[in-house]
Structure formats: structure tokens, C-alpha cells
Design a protein around this motif. Structure first.
Motif: not given
Length: 177
Positions: A97-110, A112-114
Motif C-alpha cells: 500500500g501507500v504507507a508501505e511503499a518506498n519514497e521513490e515509488e511514491i514520488k514516481k506515482a505522483l 505520473n498522474i493519469i
């Protein structure tokens, strides 16, 4: 990430805490309390969407998908979506989940919003079927390329492709890669 007039909708407090740790306390979040998402919260999101961009950032699992789809249908206008790739978690991770994801993955996701538009039809069901987009292998390839949930049913992917305004030619390009 431009935080001005953006509200990130997450499932719970730990998700908000994780995002604020990364982006600072100026980041505005709204928590759905997981599947306990109720009409009051949906009404709040709808009201906030009048003057803010809403970014849905739920966990990459079944409940996260259900929450995302419920919000998209309720808000009934352009809405932004961020996705964490399930593949970024290891087999040993007990929760994804979001809380368990690493910082890099969170930044990448935000980053690359769709943008989704619930009222859009960029591909018809006939085109979807005639071009074999419904096939599981093609659904998986599209989901992987777009970094969305790999377990979308044929009908769900059809709906999501329309929300993302992807036409047959765009989808064919993804399948040819």
C-alpha cells in the motif's frame, strides 16, 4: 508535485502520514477510512473537487480499486489518479500500500498522474472486442505499461481505457511495444 489546489485522497492515516513525511505538512490529504468510505466523505470530495484537483492515491489491491472507482463515479468529472506499481513490493511484504511503499515509488506515482474523465467514450465495446483488447494477455500488457492494477477484468479495463481517453490507435501502439 504542485501542491497548490491539489488534494490527495488516500485510504488511511498512515498513508497521509507517509505522504506528509515526504512532501511536508502543506500537502492536503483526505482519508476515506478504507472501505468504510461513506456518503459524507464522498460529498466532501465532490465539494472539494469544485475548486481543487483531486488525486486518488489508493493501495494497489482490490479494496483500493473499489474505493477509486466509487470516487470516480461519484465525483463525475475529471479526476486524477496515481498508482503504485504492485511489482515494487517484494514477496516478503505482508501488506502492499501507500504507507508501505518506498519514497521513490511514491514520488514516481505522483509525478505520473493519469487524468480520468468518467463521461468519456474514446473506444467502443465493438472496437475493444474486434481488436482483441479484451484478451487476458493484452489486458496484462496494457495494465503493465500504464502501471495500473494487473488484475483488471475485461469490463474494468474497458471502462478505465475510456476514462483515460485512450483510443484504439493508442492502445495498439501499447500492444506493439
Amino acid at each position: 508535485m504542485n501542491m497548490l489546489n491539489q488534494i490527495v485522497v488516500v485510504e488511511g492515516k498512515t498513508d497521509s502520514q507517509k505522504l506528509k513525511k515526504i512532501f511536508g505538512n502543506k500537502l492536503q490529504t483526505l482519508e476515506t477510512n478504507g472501505l468504510a468510505l461513506n456518503q459524507k466523505t464522498l460529498d466532501s470530495i465532490k465539494k472539494l473537487s469544485e475548486n481543487n484537483e483531486i488525486i486518488i492515491f489508493t493501495d494497489p489491491d482490490g479494496p483500493g480499486k473499489k474505493i477509486r472507482e466509487t470516487i470516480i463515479k461519484e465525483v463525475n468529472k475529471n479526476i486524477y489518479n496515481a498508482f503504485i506499481n504492485k511489482k515494487s513490493f517484494t514477496f516478503q511484504d505482508k501488506k502492499i500500500g501507500v504507507a508501505e511503499a518506498n519514497e521513490e515509488e511514491i514520488k514516481k506515482a505522483l509525478n505520473n498522474i493519469i487524468k480520468y474523465n468518467v463521461n468519456n467514450e474514446s473506444i467502443s465495446w465493438i472496437e475493444y472486442k474486434q481488436n482483441d483488447i479484451y484478451l487476458k494477455s493484452n489486458r496484462n500488457k496494457i495494465s503493465k505499461k500504464l502501471e495500473i492494477n494487473l488484475e483488471l477484468s475485461s469490463k474494468s479495463l474497458f471502462k478505465w481505457l475510456n476514462w483515460m481517453n485512450l483510443d484504439v490507435n493508442s492502445i495498439k501502439k501499447i500492444l506493439e511495444e
